[in-house]
Motif scaffolding. Structure first.
Motif, PDB file in Angstrom:
ATOM      1  N   SER A  49     -13.113  37.201  14.056  1.00  0.00           N
ATOM      2  CA  SER A  49     -11.682  37.298  13.808  1.00  0.00           C
ATOM      3  C   SER A  49     -10.956  37.507  15.117  1.00  0.00           C
ATOM      4  O   SER A  49     -11.385  38.315  15.939  1.00  0.00           O
ATOM      5  CB  SER A  49     -11.383  38.449  12.859  1.00  0.00           C
ATOM      6  OG  SER A  49      -9.997  38.578  12.650  1.00  0.00           O
ATOM      7  N   GLU A  50      -9.874  36.796  15.289  1.00  0.00           N
ATOM      8  CA  GLU A  50      -9.075  36.998  16.500  1.00  0.00           C
ATOM      9  C   GLU A  50      -8.290  38.294  16.436  1.00  0.00           C
ATOM     10  O   GLU A  50      -7.872  38.810  17.442  1.00  0.00           O
ATOM     11  CB  GLU A  50      -8.144  35.809  16.726  1.00  0.00           C
ATOM     12  CG  GLU A  50      -8.891  34.581  17.173  1.00  0.00           C
ATOM     13  CD  GLU A  50      -7.984  33.424  17.534  1.00  0.00           C
ATOM     14  OE1 GLU A  50      -6.744  33.546  17.420  1.00  0.00           O
ATOM     15  OE2 GLU A  50      -8.521  32.382  17.931  1.00  0.00           O
ATOM     16  N   GLY A  51      -8.075  38.817  15.235  1.00  0.00           N
ATOM     17  CA  GLY A  51      -7.308  40.050  15.066  1.00  0.00           C
ATOM     18  C   GLY A  51      -8.170  41.228  14.713  1.00  0.00           C
ATOM     19  O   GLY A  51      -7.724  42.133  14.036  1.00  0.00           O
ATOM     20  N   ALA A  54      -8.831  43.467  11.837  1.00  0.00           N
ATOM     21  CA  ALA A  54      -8.224  42.772  10.701  1.00  0.00           C
ATOM     22  C   ALA A  54      -8.783  41.356  10.613  1.00  0.00           C
ATOM     23  O   ALA A  54      -9.229  40.782  11.600  1.00  0.00           O
ATOM     24  CB  ALA A  54      -6.711  42.726  10.861  1.00  0.00           C
ATOM     25  N   THR A  56      -8.161  37.842  10.597  1.00  0.00           N
ATOM     26  CA  THR A  56      -7.232  36.761  10.928  1.00  0.00           C
ATOM     27  C   THR A  56      -8.063  35.620  11.486  1.00  0.00           C
ATOM     28  O   THR A  56      -9.263  35.777  11.677  1.00  0.00           O
ATOM     29  CB  THR A  56      -6.186  37.214  11.966  1.00  0.00           C
ATOM     30  OG1 THR A  56      -6.871  37.608  13.158  1.00  0.00           O
ATOM     31  CG2 THR A  56      -5.344  38.368  11.451  1.00  0.00           C
ATOM     32  N   LYS A  57      -7.486  34.516  11.762  1.00  0.00           N
ATOM     33  CA  LYS A  57      -8.182  33.326  12.263  1.00  0.00           C
ATOM     34  C   LYS A  57      -9.683  33.514  12.469  1.00  0.00           C
ATOM     35  O   LYS A  57     -10.151  33.945  13.512  1.00  0.00           O
ATOM     36  CB  LYS A  57      -7.576  32.813  13.552  1.00  0.00           C
ATOM     37  CG  LYS A  57      -8.206  31.494  13.983  1.00  0.00           C
ATOM     38  CD  LYS A  57      -7.406  30.779  15.001  1.00  0.00           C
ATOM     39  CE  LYS A  57      -8.075  29.549  15.552  1.00  0.00           C
ATOM     40  NZ  LYS A  57      -8.475  28.539  14.619  1.00  0.00           N
ATOM     41  N   SER A  58     -10.435  33.158  11.451  1.00  0.00           N
ATOM     42  CA  SER A  58     -11.888  33.272  11.477  1.00  0.00           C
ATOM     43  C   SER A  58     -12.486  31.876  11.372  1.00  0.00           C
ATOM     44  O   SER A  58     -12.228  31.157  10.411  1.00  0.00           O
ATOM     45  CB  SER A  58     -12.359  34.139  10.301  1.00  0.00           C
ATOM     46  OG  SER A  58     -13.752  34.005  10.136  1.00  0.00           O
ATOM     47  N   CYS A  89     -15.029  42.807  10.780  1.00  0.00           N
ATOM     48  CA  CYS A  89     -14.666  41.696  11.667  1.00  0.00           C
ATOM     49  C   CYS A  89     -14.912  42.056  13.123  1.00  0.00           C
ATOM     50  O   CYS A  89     -14.727  43.208  13.519  1.00  0.00           O
ATOM     51  CB  CYS A  89     -13.186  41.358  11.505  1.00  0.00           C
ATOM     52  SG  CYS A  89     -12.757  40.769   9.885  1.00  0.00           S
ATOM     53  N   ARG A  91     -14.406  40.406  17.239  1.00  0.00           N
ATOM     54  CA  ARG A  91     -13.854  39.394  18.144  1.00  0.00           C
ATOM     55  C   ARG A  91     -15.021  38.745  18.886  1.00  0.00           C
ATOM     56  O   ARG A  91     -15.897  39.437  19.404  1.00  0.00           O
ATOM     57  CB  ARG A  91     -12.889  40.024  19.128  1.00  0.00           C
ATOM     58  CG  ARG A  91     -12.144  39.013  19.974  1.00  0.00           C
ATOM     59  CD  ARG A  91     -11.144  39.708  20.875  1.00  0.00           C
ATOM     60  NE  ARG A  91     -10.118  40.417  20.136  1.00  0.00           N
ATOM     61  CZ  ARG A  91      -8.939  39.891  19.794  1.00  0.00           C
ATOM     62  NH1 ARG A  91      -8.654  38.657  20.132  1.00  0.00           N
ATOM     63  NH2 ARG A  91      -8.066  40.607  19.132  1.00  0.00           N
TER      64      ARG A  91
END
Length: 166
Positions: A49-51, A54, A56-58, A89, A91
């Motif tokens: 995940s980029e966030g 959280a 987000t964009k996965s 998640c 990064r």
């Protein structure tokens, strides 16, 4: 004790009856595992995940959605885990172009690796283990043969391959 999993897309496709080369008993085996996974409150999904933390964009979720419809059994299991917040998640660094983007791994883990699109699963597993050094995590596979080729190397990094089908 919590258990942490990365689920290769082939597991979801097999359980959803979308892997047409599998026999009925094989589909049942994978579907049974995925059902138990869904019902296990101590079983968590791991995502990129980029966030982070959280979701987000996965790239993992993008692959799931690209390869199966939202009404597929496999997707319903993933959605249930997300809705129950049974996920973590991390990064992960990626390289390449948007159409050919792969997770960055150390060279010892990429040598001889057949499918670079699977690197994201390994990268997330390694990030999880970095955050929780005493835990192992599993990459669950049903139909891809290349996971067994790197299982011993990954095991040295505390990543286990759970092979659902022989």
């Amino acid at each position: 004790m919590s258990k942490y999993y990365l689920v290769d897309t082939n597991v979801l496709l097999a359980a959803s009856g979308m892997a047409t080369h599998l026999g009925k008993s094989q589909v049942t085996t994978v579907r049974d595992w995925l059902t138990k996974f869904q019902q296990d409150r101590d079983a968590f999904l791991l995502f990129d995940s980029e966030g982070s933390p959280a979701l987000t964009k996965s790239r993992i979720l993008e692959e799931y959605l690209r390869k199966m419809p939202k009404n597929a059994f496999g997707w319903q299991v993933i959605k249930a885990k997300i809705d129950a917040r049974s996920y973590r998640c991390y990064r992960v660094a990626y390289e390449g172009t948007p159409l050919h983007e792969y997770a960055v791994l150390v060279p010892t883990l990429t040598r001889g690796w057949i499918d670079p699109s699977d690197r994201k699963f390994i990268a997330v597993a390694l990030e999880h283990i970095k955050a929780y050094p005493r835990q192992r995590c599993r990459i669950v596979n049903a139909t891809d043969q290349d996971w067994s080729q790197c299982a011993s190397t990954l095991y040295q990094h505390n990543v286990e391959i759970e092979q659902l089908l022989p």
